[in-house]
Design a protein around this motif. Structure first.
Motif, PDB file in Angstrom:
ATOM      1  N   ASN A  22       0.826  -1.209   0.000  1.00 23.36           N
ATOM      2  CA  ASN A  22       0.000   0.000   0.000  1.00 23.36           C
ATOM      3  C   ASN A  22       0.857   1.254   0.000  1.00 23.36           C
ATOM      4  OD1 ASN A  22      -2.958  -0.394   0.084  1.00 23.36           O
ATOM      5  ND2 ASN A  22      -2.415  -1.792   1.723  1.00 23.36           N
ATOM      6  N   PHE A  23       1.932   1.242   0.771  1.00 24.32           N
ATOM      7  CA  PHE A  23       2.826   2.394   0.828  1.00 24.32           C
ATOM      8  C   PHE A  23       3.488   2.633  -0.529  1.00 24.32           C
ATOM      9  CE2 PHE A  23       6.843   4.502   1.952  1.00 24.32           C
ATOM     10  CZ  PHE A  23       6.331   5.615   2.593  1.00 24.32           C
ATOM     11  N   ALA A  24       3.921   1.549  -1.183  1.00 24.34           N
ATOM     12  CA  ALA A  24       4.563   1.681  -2.498  1.00 24.34           C
ATOM     13  C   ALA A  24       3.580   2.211  -3.534  1.00 24.34           C
ATOM     14  CB  ALA A  24       5.126   0.327  -2.933  1.00 24.34           C
ATOM     15  N   VAL A  25       2.355   1.709  -3.521  1.00 24.60           N
ATOM     16  CA  VAL A  25       1.358   2.185  -4.480  1.00 24.60           C
ATOM     17  C   VAL A  25       0.994   3.643  -4.196  1.00 24.60           C
ATOM     18  CG1 VAL A  25      -0.984   1.840  -5.343  1.00 24.60           C
ATOM     19  CG2 VAL A  25       0.489  -0.115  -4.959  1.00 24.60           C
ATOM     20  N   ALA A  26       0.951   4.030  -2.911  1.00 23.07           N
ATOM     21  CA  ALA A  26       0.692   5.439  -2.575  1.00 23.07           C
ATOM     22  C   ALA A  26       1.801   6.335  -3.113  1.00 23.07           C
ATOM     23  CB  ALA A  26       0.549   5.602  -1.061  1.00 23.07           C
ATOM     24  N   LEU A  27       3.043   5.881  -3.019  1.00 20.15           N
ATOM     25  CA  LEU A  27       4.155   6.667  -3.578  1.00 20.15           C
ATOM     26  C   LEU A  27       4.067   6.756  -5.099  1.00 20.15           C
ATOM     27  CD1 LEU A  27       7.212   5.494  -1.451  1.00 20.15           C
ATOM     28  CD2 LEU A  27       6.020   7.687  -1.346  1.00 20.15           C
ATOM     29  N   ILE A  28       3.675   5.666  -5.737  1.00 20.41           N
ATOM     30  CA  ILE A  28       3.513   5.689  -7.193  1.00 20.41           C
ATOM     31  C   ILE A  28       2.394   6.644  -7.595  1.00 20.41           C
ATOM     32  CG2 ILE A  28       2.798   4.288  -9.172  1.00 20.41           C
ATOM     33  CD1 ILE A  28       4.312   1.945  -7.827  1.00 20.41           C
ATOM     34  N   ARG A  30       1.419   9.211  -5.946  1.00 14.48           N
ATOM     35  CA  ARG A  30       1.912  10.575  -5.702  1.00 14.48           C
ATOM     36  C   ARG A  30       2.785  11.042  -6.860  1.00 14.48           C
ATOM     37  NH1 ARG A  30       1.566  15.226  -5.343  1.00 14.48           N
ATOM     38  NH2 ARG A  30       3.026  16.467  -4.175  1.00 14.48           N
ATOM     39  N   LYS A  31       3.609  10.142  -7.370  1.00 11.04           N
ATOM     40  CA  LYS A  31       4.462  10.475  -8.512  1.00 11.04           C
ATOM     41  C   LYS A  31       3.616  10.765  -9.749  1.00 11.04           C
ATOM     42  CE  LYS A  31       8.611  10.463 -10.390  1.00 11.04           C
ATOM     43  NZ  LYS A  31       9.586  11.477 -10.106  1.00 11.04           N
ATOM     44  N   VAL A  32       2.579   9.947  -9.974  1.00  5.29           N
ATOM     45  CA  VAL A  32       1.667  10.163 -11.104  1.00  5.29           C
ATOM     46  C   VAL A  32       0.945  11.497 -10.948  1.00  5.29           C
ATOM     47  CG1 VAL A  32      -0.456   9.323 -12.187  1.00  5.29           C
ATOM     48  CG2 VAL A  32       1.380   7.732 -11.659  1.00  5.29           C
ATOM     49  N   SER A  33       0.528  11.814  -9.720  1.00  2.91           N
ATOM     50  CA  SER A  33      -0.155  13.077  -9.456  1.00  2.91           C
ATOM     51  C   SER A  33       0.749  14.267  -9.770  1.00  2.91           C
ATOM     52  CB  SER A  33      -0.610  13.121  -8.000  1.00  2.91           C
ATOM     53  OG  SER A  33      -1.142  14.372  -7.675  1.00  2.91           O
ATOM     54  N   PHE A  94      -9.242  15.136 -14.401  1.00  2.84           N
ATOM     55  CA  PHE A  94      -9.848  13.924 -13.840  1.00  2.84           C
ATOM     56  C   PHE A  94      -8.771  12.903 -13.461  1.00  2.84           C
ATOM     57  CE2 PHE A  94     -11.855   9.720 -14.416  1.00  2.84           C
ATOM     58  CZ  PHE A  94     -12.783   9.806 -13.386  1.00  2.84           C
ATOM     59  N   GLU A  95      -7.757  12.735 -14.310  1.00  4.43           N
ATOM     60  CA  GLU A  95      -6.671  11.810 -13.992  1.00  4.43           C
ATOM     61  C   GLU A  95      -5.882  12.285 -12.779  1.00  4.43           C
ATOM     62  OE1 GLU A  95      -4.608  11.634 -17.683  1.00  4.43           O
ATOM     63  OE2 GLU A  95      -6.023  10.203 -18.563  1.00  4.43           O
ATOM     64  N   ASP A 100      -4.761  11.598  -6.957  1.00  2.00           N
ATOM     65  CA  ASP A 100      -4.816  12.120  -5.589  1.00  2.00           C
ATOM     66  C   ASP A 100      -5.685  11.248  -4.688  1.00  2.00           C
ATOM     67  OD1 ASP A 100      -3.136  14.196  -6.211  1.00  2.00           O
ATOM     68  OD2 ASP A 100      -4.734  15.646  -6.551  1.00  2.00           O
ATOM     69  N   ILE A 101      -6.791  10.748  -5.222  1.00  2.00           N
ATOM     70  CA  ILE A 101      -7.636   9.826  -4.457  1.00  2.00           C
ATOM     71  C   ILE A 101      -6.874   8.535  -4.170  1.00  2.00           C
ATOM     72  CG2 ILE A 101      -9.729   8.392  -4.582  1.00  2.00           C
ATOM     73  CD1 ILE A 101     -10.275  11.303  -3.931  1.00  2.00           C
ATOM     74  N   GLY A 102      -6.085   8.067  -5.116  1.00  2.00           N
ATOM     75  CA  GLY A 102      -5.266   6.879  -4.910  1.00  2.00           C
ATOM     76  C   GLY A 102      -4.259   7.059  -3.796  1.00  2.00           C
ATOM     77  N   VAL A 103      -3.649   8.238  -3.729  1.00  2.00           N
ATOM     78  CA  VAL A 103      -2.697   8.521  -2.650  1.00  2.00           C
ATOM     79  C   VAL A 103      -3.401   8.421  -1.300  1.00  2.00           C
ATOM     80  CG1 VAL A 103      -1.269  10.313  -1.588  1.00  2.00           C
ATOM     81  CG2 VAL A 103      -1.170   9.950  -4.053  1.00  2.00           C
ATOM     82  N   ILE A 104      -4.561   9.034  -1.197  1.00  2.00           N
ATOM     83  CA  ILE A 104      -5.304   9.010   0.063  1.00  2.00           C
ATOM     84  C   ILE A 104      -5.735   7.588   0.407  1.00  2.00           C
ATOM     85  CG2 ILE A 104      -7.430   9.770   1.188  1.00  2.00           C
ATOM     86  CD1 ILE A 104      -7.153  12.359  -0.520  1.00  2.00           C
ATOM     87  N   PHE A 105      -6.299   6.872  -0.556  1.00  2.00           N
ATOM     88  CA  PHE A 105      -6.814   5.527  -0.320  1.00  2.00           C
ATOM     89  C   PHE A 105      -5.708   4.580   0.149  1.00  2.00           C
ATOM     90  CE2 PHE A 105      -7.777   1.248  -1.925  1.00  2.00           C
ATOM     91  CZ  PHE A 105      -8.970   1.013  -1.263  1.00  2.00           C
TER      92      PHE A 105
END
Length: 121
Positions: A22-28, A30-33, A94-95, A100-105
């Motif tokens: 989850n932490f790695a996906v949140a960082l990814i 954030r990078k996409v954002s 939208f992307e 940003d929602i992915g980072v929070i989730f």
């Protein structure tokens, strides 16, 4: 008795894996954002230079990039971005929203699995 210890270790390893994933996906996310934000900034500077100048105004002396983010959120909530009727811009925004929602989730998921691992017995 020995089987219970092995099972407990497996659960801890499972939760540890879930926390790290989850932490790695949140960082990814954030990078996409951050990347989407730079794409939106470049799109505004080339397609709408006068609107870009308004978005880049640094009213609070916080820096050009942060003022762009703040003003983009302010203009978006005021509905001024909807008035542009630009499908490509709406897609980029939208992307950015999804990232940003992915980072929070996934950040909340990491905290949840950490608390289950620590508090669970």
């Amino acid at each position: 008795m020995g089987t219970g210890i092995v099972m407990a270790r497996r659960w801890y390893l499972t939760y540890l894996f879930l926390i790290l994933a989850n932490f790695a996906v949140a960082l990814i996310c954030r990078k996409v954002s951050s990347h989407k934000l730079s794409i939106i900034e470049g799109y505004f500077s080339s397609a709408y230079p006068s609107f870009y100048k308004r978005l880049s105004l640094d009213k609070f002396d916080i820096g050009r990039k942060y003022s762009f983010v703040y003003n983009l959120a302010e203009f978006s909530s005021a509905g001024e971005l909807q008035n542009l009727n630009d499908a490509k811009l709406k897609e980029h925004v939208f992307e950015l929203y999804l990232a940003d929602i992915g980072v929070i989730f996934f950040s909340v998921g990491s905290a949840l699995f950490l608390s289950i691992m620590v508090l669970g017995k």
